[in-house]
Motif scaffolding. Structure first.
Motif, PDB file in Angstrom:
ATOM      1  N   THR A 185       0.769  -1.048  -0.005  1.00 36.13           N
ATOM      2  CA  THR A 185      -0.075  -0.022   0.015  1.00 36.13           C
ATOM      3  C   THR A 185       0.931   1.205  -0.010  1.00 36.13           C
ATOM      4  OG1 THR A 185       0.048   0.166   2.526  1.00 36.13           O
ATOM      5  CG2 THR A 185      -1.858  -1.181   1.067  1.00 36.13           C
ATOM      6  N   GLY A 186       0.239   2.397  -0.114  1.00 34.60           N
ATOM      7  CA  GLY A 186       1.128   3.759  -0.186  1.00 34.60           C
ATOM      8  C   GLY A 186       1.008   4.080  -1.473  1.00 34.60           C
ATOM      9  N   LEU A 187       2.066   5.097  -1.879  1.00 29.64           N
ATOM     10  CA  LEU A 187       2.405   5.743  -3.381  1.00 29.64           C
ATOM     11  C   LEU A 187       2.665   4.840  -4.272  1.00 29.64           C
ATOM     12  CD1 LEU A 187       4.126   8.962  -1.969  1.00 29.64           C
ATOM     13  CD2 LEU A 187       1.654   8.639  -2.385  1.00 29.64           C
ATOM     14  N   PRO A 188       1.974   4.762  -5.522  1.00 31.71           N
ATOM     15  CA  PRO A 188       2.335   3.866  -6.441  1.00 31.71           C
ATOM     16  C   PRO A 188       3.855   3.966  -6.936  1.00 31.71           C
ATOM     17  CG  PRO A 188       0.374   4.837  -6.981  1.00 31.71           C
ATOM     18  CD  PRO A 188       0.842   5.649  -5.920  1.00 31.71           C
ATOM     19  N   GLY A 189       4.496   2.976  -7.307  1.00 32.21           N
ATOM     20  CA  GLY A 189       5.770   3.201  -8.103  1.00 32.21           C
ATOM     21  C   GLY A 189       6.881   2.911  -6.869  1.00 32.21           C
ATOM     22  N   CYS A 190       7.183   1.572  -6.801  1.00 30.69           N
ATOM     23  CA  CYS A 190       8.255   1.174  -5.959  1.00 30.69           C
ATOM     24  C   CYS A 190       9.607   1.511  -6.958  1.00 30.69           C
ATOM     25  CB  CYS A 190       8.162  -0.239  -5.697  1.00 30.69           C
ATOM     26  SG  CYS A 190       9.626  -0.831  -4.660  1.00 30.69           S
ATOM     27  N   THR A 191      10.130   2.613  -6.822  1.00 30.16           N
ATOM     28  CA  THR A 191      11.333   2.963  -7.529  1.00 30.16           C
ATOM     29  C   THR A 191      12.653   2.747  -6.732  1.00 30.16           C
ATOM     30  OG1 THR A 191      11.138   5.301  -6.852  1.00 30.16           O
ATOM     31  CG2 THR A 191      10.076   4.533  -9.012  1.00 30.16           C
ATOM     32  N   ILE A 192      13.628   2.128  -7.149  1.00 32.32           N
ATOM     33  CA  ILE A 192      14.943   2.277  -6.482  1.00 32.32           C
ATOM     34  C   ILE A 192      16.074   3.005  -7.085  1.00 32.32           C
ATOM     35  CG2 ILE A 192      16.823   0.445  -6.009  1.00 32.32           C
ATOM     36  CD1 ILE A 192      13.826  -0.149  -4.781  1.00 32.32           C
ATOM     37  N   SER A 193      16.434   3.974  -6.476  1.00 38.94           N
ATOM     38  CA  SER A 193      17.304   5.101  -7.078  1.00 38.94           C
ATOM     39  C   SER A 193      18.329   4.337  -7.900  1.00 38.94           C
ATOM     40  CB  SER A 193      17.806   5.913  -6.028  1.00 38.94           C
ATOM     41  OG  SER A 193      18.876   6.676  -6.470  1.00 38.94           O
ATOM     42  N   GLY A 194      18.490   4.863  -9.114  1.00 39.83           N
ATOM     43  CA  GLY A 194      19.603   4.310 -10.042  1.00 39.83           C
ATOM     44  C   GLY A 194      19.199   3.065 -10.760  1.00 39.83           C
ATOM     45  N   PHE A 195      18.144   2.472 -10.463  1.00 36.38           N
ATOM     46  CA  PHE A 195      17.821   1.219 -11.120  1.00 36.38           C
ATOM     47  C   PHE A 195      16.310   1.365 -11.855  1.00 36.38           C
ATOM     48  CE2 PHE A 195      20.771   0.018  -7.978  1.00 36.38           C
ATOM     49  CZ  PHE A 195      21.766  -0.823  -8.830  1.00 36.38           C
ATOM     50  N   GLY A 196      15.584   2.075 -11.581  1.00 33.64           N
ATOM     51  CA  GLY A 196      13.929   2.088 -12.072  1.00 33.64           C
ATOM     52  C   GLY A 196      13.101   1.724 -10.980  1.00 33.64           C
ATOM     53  N   GLU A 197      12.018   1.160 -11.685  1.00 34.82           N
ATOM     54  CA  GLU A 197      10.765   0.818 -10.952  1.00 34.82           C
ATOM     55  C   GLU A 197      10.659  -0.717 -10.913  1.00 34.82           C
ATOM     56  OE1 GLU A 197       5.972   1.533 -10.811  1.00 34.82           O
ATOM     57  OE2 GLU A 197       7.224   2.167 -12.335  1.00 34.82           O
ATOM     58  N   ALA A 198      10.643  -1.443  -9.791  1.00 31.72           N
ATOM     59  CA  ALA A 198      10.429  -2.561  -9.323  1.00 31.72           C
ATOM     60  C   ALA A 198       8.944  -3.030  -9.616  1.00 31.72           C
ATOM     61  CB  ALA A 198      11.017  -2.792  -7.945  1.00 31.72           C
ATOM     62  N   PHE A 199       8.613  -4.392 -10.171  1.00 25.24           N
ATOM     63  CA  PHE A 199       7.157  -4.953 -10.216  1.00 25.24           C
ATOM     64  C   PHE A 199       7.217  -6.199  -9.601  1.00 25.24           C
ATOM     65  CE2 PHE A 199       8.100  -1.710 -13.728  1.00 25.24           C
ATOM     66  CZ  PHE A 199       6.959  -1.083 -13.916  1.00 25.24           C
ATOM     67  N   GLY A 200       5.977  -6.547  -9.412  1.00 25.12           N
ATOM     68  CA  GLY A 200       5.547  -7.945  -8.922  1.00 25.12           C
ATOM     69  C   GLY A 200       6.012  -8.811  -9.891  1.00 25.12           C
ATOM     70  N   MET A 201       5.988 -10.079  -9.678  1.00 23.38           N
ATOM     71  CA  MET A 201       6.707 -11.009 -10.485  1.00 23.38           C
ATOM     72  C   MET A 201       5.364 -11.444 -11.605  1.00 23.38           C
ATOM     73  SD  MET A 201       9.338 -13.404 -11.578  1.00 23.38           S
ATOM     74  CE  MET A 201      10.429 -13.424  -9.885  1.00 23.38           C
ATOM     75  N   GLU A 202       4.153 -11.322 -11.236  1.00 20.35           N
ATOM     76  CA  GLU A 202       3.075 -11.902 -11.723  1.00 20.35           C
ATOM     77  C   GLU A 202       2.740 -11.075 -13.296  1.00 20.35           C
ATOM     78  OE1 GLU A 202       2.803 -10.402  -8.978  1.00 20.35           O
ATOM     79  OE2 GLU A 202       2.139 -11.827  -7.383  1.00 20.35           O
ATOM     80  N   ASN A 203       2.641 -11.923 -14.192  1.00 19.31           N
ATOM     81  CA  ASN A 203       2.387 -11.383 -15.586  1.00 19.31           C
ATOM     82  C   ASN A 203       3.576 -10.823 -16.317  1.00 19.31           C
ATOM     83  OD1 ASN A 203      -0.451 -12.007 -15.608  1.00 19.31           O
ATOM     84  ND2 ASN A 203      -0.971 -10.067 -14.593  1.00 19.31           N
ATOM     85  N   ASN A 204       4.659 -11.448 -16.115  1.00 15.43           N
ATOM     86  CA  ASN A 204       6.037 -11.056 -16.565  1.00 15.43           C
ATOM     87  C   ASN A 204       6.241  -9.819 -16.169  1.00 15.43           C
ATOM     88  OD1 ASN A 204       8.163 -11.903 -18.142  1.00 15.43           O
ATOM     89  ND2 ASN A 204       7.359 -10.609 -19.951  1.00 15.43           N
ATOM     90  N   CYS A 205       6.287  -9.930 -14.752  1.00 13.15           N
ATOM     91  CA  CYS A 205       6.999  -8.769 -14.057  1.00 13.15           C
ATOM     92  C   CYS A 205       6.277  -7.424 -14.513  1.00 13.15           C
ATOM     93  CB  CYS A 205       8.640  -8.490 -14.421  1.00 13.15           C
ATOM     94  SG  CYS A 205       9.441  -7.945 -12.792  1.00 13.15           S
ATOM     95  N   THR A 206       4.986  -7.306 -14.329  1.00 20.29           N
ATOM     96  CA  THR A 206       4.098  -6.132 -14.599  1.00 20.29           C
ATOM     97  C   THR A 206       3.260  -5.656 -13.604  1.00 20.29           C
ATOM     98  OG1 THR A 206       2.393  -7.483 -15.512  1.00 20.29           O
ATOM     99  CG2 THR A 206       4.176  -6.710 -17.242  1.00 20.29           C
ATOM    100  N   ARG A 207       3.012  -6.207 -12.459  1.00 23.55           N
ATOM    101  CA  ARG A 207       2.170  -6.056 -11.379  1.00 23.55           C
ATOM    102  C   ARG A 207       2.577  -4.665 -10.613  1.00 23.55           C
ATOM    103  NH1 ARG A 207       0.972  -7.164  -5.660  1.00 23.55           N
ATOM    104  NH2 ARG A 207       2.827  -8.673  -6.124  1.00 23.55           N
TER     105      ARG A 207
END
Length: 74
Positions: free
Chosen positions: A46-68
């Protein structure tokens, strides 16, 4: 002195429960560094959308070929 020992024990118990509660709100997200979904990182449910990691971009859930879409950790 026994009162201090009891107070320390109770405080430690509450601290341990708080840490467990916080970890239940996190989930593992995956960055695509060398190939899709190859690097696990901690994200939130929960929280603000976009699990971003500085210098690496956005992380996604593994479901649907890493698109969640995941959320920024609290």
């Amino acid at each position: 002195m026994p009162v201090m020992a009891i107070a320390l024990a109770v405080g430690g118990a509450f601290a341990t429960n708080a840490a467990k509660a916080d970890s239940s709100l996190s989930t593992i997200g995956y960055l695509s560094v060398h190939r899709p979904c190859d690097t696990p990182v901690t994200c939130g449910e929960t929280g603000l959308p976009g699990c971003t990691i500085s210098g690496f971009g956005e992380a996604f859930g593994m479901e649907n070929n890493c698109t969640r879409v995941l959320f920024k950790p609290n």
